[in-house]
Write an enzyme that holds these catalytic residues in place. Sequence first.
Site, PDB file in Angstrom:
ATOM      1  N   GLU A 167      12.669 -17.100   0.779  1.00 19.60           N
ATOM      2  CA  GLU A 167      12.598 -18.501   1.195  1.00 19.60           C
ATOM      3  C   GLU A 167      11.473 -19.180   0.434  1.00 19.60           C
ATOM      4  OE1 GLU A 167       9.953 -17.440   5.182  1.00 19.60           O
ATOM      5  OE2 GLU A 167      12.072 -17.988   5.369  1.00 19.60           O
TER       6      GLU A 167
ATOM      7  N   SER B 282       4.480 -14.686   0.032  1.00 22.03           N
ATOM      8  CA  SER B 282       4.288 -16.126   0.187  1.00 22.03           C
ATOM      9  C   SER B 282       2.983 -16.554  -0.486  1.00 22.03           C
ATOM     10  CB  SER B 282       4.261 -16.499   1.663  1.00 22.03           C
ATOM     11  OG  SER B 282       3.323 -15.688   2.337  1.00 22.03           O
TER      12      SER B 282
ATOM     13  N   CYS C   2     -14.175   8.734   2.132  1.00 24.54           N
ATOM     14  CA  CYS C   2     -15.206   9.367   2.966  1.00 24.54           C
ATOM     15  C   CYS C   2     -16.253   8.327   3.353  1.00 24.54           C
ATOM     16  CB  CYS C   2     -15.862  10.517   2.215  1.00 24.54           C
ATOM     17  SG  CYS C   2     -17.245  11.238   3.128  1.00 24.54           S
TER      18      CYS C   2
ATOM     19  N   HIS D  20      -4.768  -4.033  -2.030  1.00 26.40           N
ATOM     20  CA  HIS D  20      -5.076  -3.668  -0.638  1.00 26.40           C
ATOM     21  C   HIS D  20      -5.219  -2.166  -0.439  1.00 26.40           C
ATOM     22  CE1 HIS D  20      -3.374  -7.806   0.813  1.00 26.40           C
ATOM     23  NE2 HIS D  20      -4.518  -7.900   0.184  1.00 26.40           N
TER      24      HIS D  20
ATOM     25  N   ILE E 259       0.818  -1.217   0.000  1.00 28.89           N
ATOM     26  CA  ILE E 259       0.000   0.000   0.000  1.00 28.89           C
ATOM     27  C   ILE E 259       0.851   1.265   0.000  1.00 28.89           C
ATOM     28  CG2 ILE E 259      -1.932  -1.151   1.162  1.00 28.89           C
ATOM     29  CD1 ILE E 259      -1.072   0.179   3.784  1.00 28.89           C
ATOM     30  N   ASP E 260       2.180   1.101  -0.100  1.00 26.82           N
ATOM     31  CA  ASP E 260       3.077   2.236   0.147  1.00 26.82           C
ATOM     32  C   ASP E 260       3.319   3.135  -1.059  1.00 26.82           C
ATOM     33  OD1 ASP E 260       5.051   0.695  -1.383  1.00 26.82           O
ATOM     34  OD2 ASP E 260       5.213  -0.511   0.435  1.00 26.82           O
TER      35      ASP E 260
HETATM   36 ZN   LIG Z   1     -17.768  12.923   1.544  1.00 31.11          ZN
END
Ligand SMILES: [Zn+2]
Length: 271
Positions: A240, A214, A132, A124, A108-109
Site C-alpha cells: 500500500e 513504510s 555478552c 536492527h 532480523i530473520d
Molecule cells: Zn563475555
Amino acid sequence: MSAMNRERFQSSLSRSRKIAVLTGAGVSAESGIPTFRGAGGLWRRHDATRLATPEAWQRDPGLVWEFYHHRRERALGCRPNPAHHALARLEARWRDAGGAFTLITQNIDGLHEQAGSRSVVRLHGSLWQVRCLSCGAVTENRDVPITPAFAGSGSPDPDAHARRFTAAELPHCGCGGVQRPHVVWFGEALQASDLAAAADAIDGCDLLLVVGTSAVVYPAAGFVPMARRHGALIAEINVEPSAVTSLCDFVFTGGAGEILPSLLDVAPAHG
Ligand SMILES: [Zn+2]
C-alpha cells in the site's frame, strides 16, 4: 502498474552502477515471519513492542528470552520467498559486472542471507546472534532452544503456563557473562557502524529500492530524502502507499514476492 512505467524503471535499473535497497517487515511477512506490529502484535498477553525493550529485560530477562526463543523457533521453519531470491540474483549480476550493491534491512530473520545476499547491512541486528553483557562479544548462535531450559517454552497462547527462568538458565558467554539477543530494541540506539555502512550505501547511489517497508521509522525514514537530495531515482514496492510514496519516481503496488522476480529481471548495461 503501467507497462511504460515498468519499462522506464527497468531501463533506469539497467543503467545504475550503484544500487541500494531498503527492506522491511513486508518482505519477511511473505515468508510467514510474524511482524508483531498492529493487529496480531500480541505474544501471550504482552504487547510485543514492549517486550523488545531494555526495560522488559531489566524486569525479567527470562521472559524476554522466551519471547526470542519463540521467534527463533518460528523463523527456523520459514524459507526465503521469491522477493529474497530476486534481490540476491540482482546483487550477483551487479557484483559480476563490477557494480555496487548494498541491501539494508530492518529484518532480523536472516532470510536475505539465506537466499544468497552477501552485502547486507542489518540495521536492527540478528535473531541469530547473541551479545555478552559483560565482555560485549557478539557471536553466532543458532541453538533452538537457546538453552535446554527453554525447550517446549515460548508458546504464544495467552493461557500458556508462564514459568520464571533463573539467571543460570539464560545463555552465557565463555567469560561467564549473560548473553542477550543481538537485536536493537525499542528505545535503543543503532550500532554506529551499521548506520555508517547504510549511509555509505545511500550516498551516491543511482537507484534506491524501498521494499516492504513504510520507512516511517528513523533512520530508514531519512534514507529516502538522503537519496533524493543527491538525485538518485527511487522506486517503492509496497502493498500500500506509504509515507515516502510521494518522494518516489516509481511506485509498484503489491506483494514483493509477486512483483520483484520479473521486475528485477534486468541485466546491467555496464560491465
Ligand atoms: Zn563475555
